[in-house]
Design an enzyme around this catalytic site. Structure first.
Site, short mmCIF file in Angstrom:
data_model
loop_
_atom_site.label_atom_id
_atom_site.label_comp_id
_atom_site.label_asym_id
_atom_site.label_seq_id
_atom_site.Cartn_x
_atom_site.Cartn_y
_atom_site.Cartn_z
N ARG A 50 -41.01 35.35 83.82
CA ARG A 50 -42.21 34.84 83.52
C ARG A 50 -43.36 33.86 84.74
O ARG A 50 -44.01 33.70 84.42
CB ARG A 50 -40.51 33.81 83.74
CG ARG A 50 -41.58 32.10 84.31
CD ARG A 50 -40.09 30.74 83.63
NE ARG A 50 -39.21 31.65 84.30
CZ ARG A 50 -37.99 31.46 85.09
NH1 ARG A 50 -39.19 31.08 86.21
NH2 ARG A 50 -36.89 31.85 86.00
N TYR A 102 -58.36 13.48 73.15
CA TYR A 102 -57.70 14.46 71.75
C TYR A 102 -56.27 13.59 72.00
O TYR A 102 -55.59 13.65 73.32
CB TYR A 102 -57.57 15.86 72.32
CG TYR A 102 -57.18 15.93 71.97
CD1 TYR A 102 -57.29 16.83 70.55
CD2 TYR A 102 -55.50 16.77 72.57
CE1 TYR A 102 -56.28 17.15 69.23
CE2 TYR A 102 -54.68 17.60 71.64
CZ TYR A 102 -55.19 18.11 70.27
OH TYR A 102 -54.19 18.34 69.08
N ASP A 174 -61.59 19.00 79.95
CA ASP A 174 -60.49 19.45 79.24
C ASP A 174 -62.09 20.41 78.46
O ASP A 174 -62.52 19.66 78.08
CB ASP A 174 -59.71 18.80 78.58
CG ASP A 174 -59.00 19.01 77.39
OD1 ASP A 174 -59.94 21.06 76.79
OD2 ASP A 174 -58.79 18.81 76.41
N LYS A 199 -58.40 27.17 70.44
CA LYS A 199 -59.20 26.74 69.87
C LYS A 199 -60.43 28.06 69.78
O LYS A 199 -59.93 28.94 69.41
CB LYS A 199 -60.15 25.30 70.05
CG LYS A 199 -58.67 24.26 70.39
CD LYS A 199 -58.10 24.14 68.84
CE LYS A 199 -56.64 23.31 68.89
NZ LYS A 199 -57.23 22.30 69.99
C1 PLP Z 1 -56.46 21.45 70.74
C2 PLP Z 1 -56.29 20.44 71.55
C3 PLP Z 1 -55.30 19.77 73.16
C4 PLP Z 1 -54.30 21.08 72.58
O1 PLP Z 1 -53.74 22.67 72.64
P1 PLP Z 1 -52.89 23.01 72.35
O2 PLP Z 1 -52.95 24.68 72.83
O3 PLP Z 1 -52.82 22.57 70.94
O4 PLP Z 1 -51.20 22.57 72.97
C5 PLP Z 1 -56.38 19.71 74.21
N1 PLP Z 1 -57.87 19.79 74.10
C6 PLP Z 1 -58.26 19.68 73.56
C7 PLP Z 1 -60.13 19.02 73.30
C8 PLP Z 1 -57.85 20.40 71.91
O5 PLP Z 1 -58.39 19.95 70.77
#
Ligand code: PLP
Length: 383
Positions: A50, A102, A174, A199
């Site tokens: 962890r 998001y 983000d 992504k």
């Molecule tokens: C998918 C996404 C998230 C969340 O991420 P996860 O890996 O699904 O928890 C946050 N911000 C954006 C812009 C996203 O496309």
């Protein structure tokens, strides 16, 4: 000390050395929870997975390298990474974010952290003036997401950094939609970069993983503490897959951007298309900002067809064959989505339509297939 690498080398070599045990070029998947000690406390830097794991550490060093940050942290998902940032705050603290955030981030803010006494303000951030009016002594964090989903609004990172200069306010970005290849917020002055590595970074739709990258040592100590104390880490296998994905980030992103530009222009000149949302068009309201802070315009776009309603939009996404109808984005394969019935279905119609998410809107995550096949698929589906 190694010479600083260009981005296209950092993706492959950044923070990486052959494994110490046998010289493995790729870090092995250290699928272990614990590590032998010769005497209590006598270990080789790893005690319990962890806290630290060699495969995760290799990924964290790669993440730091591609964002030109000093510290990288990997989590079990993008939202777990965000959750760690919010745990830096205390009841009564205020956060300003964008009104087309998001959906999962909005849910985390409103449904989890509001109950712990944090206060959130949502403003149309692509207009920096709106942010200033919400700043007060309790403001501790500005949470930026750019480009936004699915309207492809562009938020000016540098102007927000300037706005809070000298104040005790963190700016977090983000960077999921752009990826580190296109946009590096730490260089623009942000304090924290967050990724849903699910992504573009991992890039193959085979892993869920989150990341934070930052520069300040005392902030890194706090995030490291939260990562270990709250424990929302990712496993060694997922770390390995993400690290492998990052090695081709630059070549994938080049093709994502090329294909998306070609499709944006194709749709824009198609007689049945009403509007295309893509920051590469000079007519995009924040095109200049996009041009200044992004290396390219990314792999995402949205569009509406003329006179289309809910049913017409759904029948287009159902007719697509090469574009898979699915949530998510950023993988090598092309995906199509209908925000009004999928990602944004939980938002009341009036509220979502105010930000442009109308029933006829279709969102594309353009993959790296041959663009001629993608266009032919779109041609047939639009009719
Ligand atoms: C998918 C996404 C998230 C969340 O991420 P996860 O890996 O699904 O928890 C946050 N911000 C954006 C812009 C996203 O496309």
């Amino acid at each position: 000390m190694k010479e600083k690498l260009h981005f296209n080398s950092a993706t492959i070599h950044g923070g990486q050395n052959p494994d110490k045990a046998y010289g493995a070029v790729m870090p092995p998947i250290y699928q272990t929870s614990t590590y032998a000690q010769s005497t209590p406390g006598g270990h080789k830097g790893f005690e319990y997975s962890r806290t630290h794991n060699p495969t995760r550490q290799a990924l964290e060093r790669s993440l730091a390298s591609i964002e030109e940050g000093a510290y990288g942290f990997a989590f079990g998902s993008g939202l777990a990474a965000m959750d760690a940032v919010l745990k830096l705050l205390k009841p009564g603290d205020e956060i300003i974010s964008t009104d087309d955030l998001y959906g999962g981030s909005y849910r985390l803010f409103k449904k989890i952290f509001e109950d712990f006494g944090l206060k959130f303000h949502f403003v149309p951030m692509h207009n920096t003036e709106y942010i200033g009016s919400k700043i007060n002594k309790k403001t501790k964090l500005i949470w930026v997401e750019t480009p936004t989903n699915p309207m492809m609004n562009i938020i000016d990172i540098k102007s927000i950094v300037n706005l809070v200069k000298g104040k005790d306010i963190l700016v977090a970005v983000d960077n999921t939609f752009a990826s580190s290849y296109i946009q590096q917020p730490l260089i623009l002055g942000a304090d924290i970069v967050m990724h849903s590595a699910t992504k573009y970074l991992a890039g193959h739709s085979d892993v869920v993983l989150g990341a934070l990258i930052l520069n300040d040592p005392s902030l890194a100590e706090k995030i490291g503490f939260i990562q270990n104390a709250s424990g929302a880490i990712c496993g060694p296998m997922d770390s390995f897959l993400t690290l492998r994905g990052i090695k081709t980030l630059h070549v994938r992103m080049q093709r994502h951007c090329e294909n998306t530009a070609t499709i944006a222009h194709f749709l824009n000149s198609h007689p049945k298309i009403e509007k295309v949302y893509w920051p590469g068009f000079e007519s995009h309201p924040n095109h200049k900002v996009a041009k200044a802070q992004m290396k390219d315009y990314g792999g995402m776009l949205s569009f509406i067809t003329k006179g289309a309603n809910y049913e017409a939009a759904i029948s287009i996404v159902e007719r697509l064959k090469l574009f898979t109808l699915a949530e998510s984005l950023g993988g090598v394969e092309s995906l199509a989505g209908h925000p009004a019935s999928m990602t944004h279905a939980s938002i009341p119609k009036k509220v979502r339509e105010k930000s442009g998410v109308v029933d006829a809107l279709i969102r594309l995550s353009v993959g790296i297939e041959d663009v001629r096949d993608l266009i032919s698929d779109l041609e047939k589906a639009i009719g």
